[in-house]
Write an enzyme that holds these catalytic residues in place. Sequence first.
Site, PDB file in Angstrom:
ATOM      1  CD  GLU A 129      11.191  22.996 -25.595  1.00  0.00           C
ATOM      2  OE1 GLU A 129      10.663  21.859 -25.720  1.00  0.00           O
ATOM      3  OE2 GLU A 129      11.216  23.606 -24.515  1.00  0.00           O
ATOM      4  CD  GLU A 147      10.330  15.932 -23.721  1.00  0.00           C
ATOM      5  OE1 GLU A 147       9.714  16.104 -24.797  1.00  0.00           O
ATOM      6  OE2 GLU A 147      10.098  16.572 -22.697  1.00  0.00           O
TER       7      GLU A 147
END
Length: 123
Positions: free
Chosen positions: A72, A79
């Site tokens: 994650e 991102e």
Amino acid sequence: MDLKDKRSFHIKRLFSSFRFAGNGLKLALSEPNMRVHIAAGILISAAGFIFELTRTEWCVLLLTIAGVMSLEMVNTAIEKTVDLVTEEYRPLAKMAKDLAAGAVLLFAIAAVIIGCLLFIPKL
């Protein structure tokens, strides 16, 4: 630079590395998806105590939880990097983000399967 100065320099770099890594963990805590993974990790760890997992089962469980959370964080880093490079829609940027998110999803599915393999026999 003498040997003592070199050691001091390397020790300072080592401590800086840990400080940067700690900052990365703090930043991860601000991400909503990471908070979901942390909550799930806490709940499943509580279940581990309730069901009295063996040492080997704990190893598998903790590696799985850490794997999901680590992926994650990598997903978030990808991102943020893509967002830094471009604000406009680009198919390759979307692909990079989707692939990173897909990696987290794949590992999360595997984590659920691992959880089932660990806990269902104990029910």
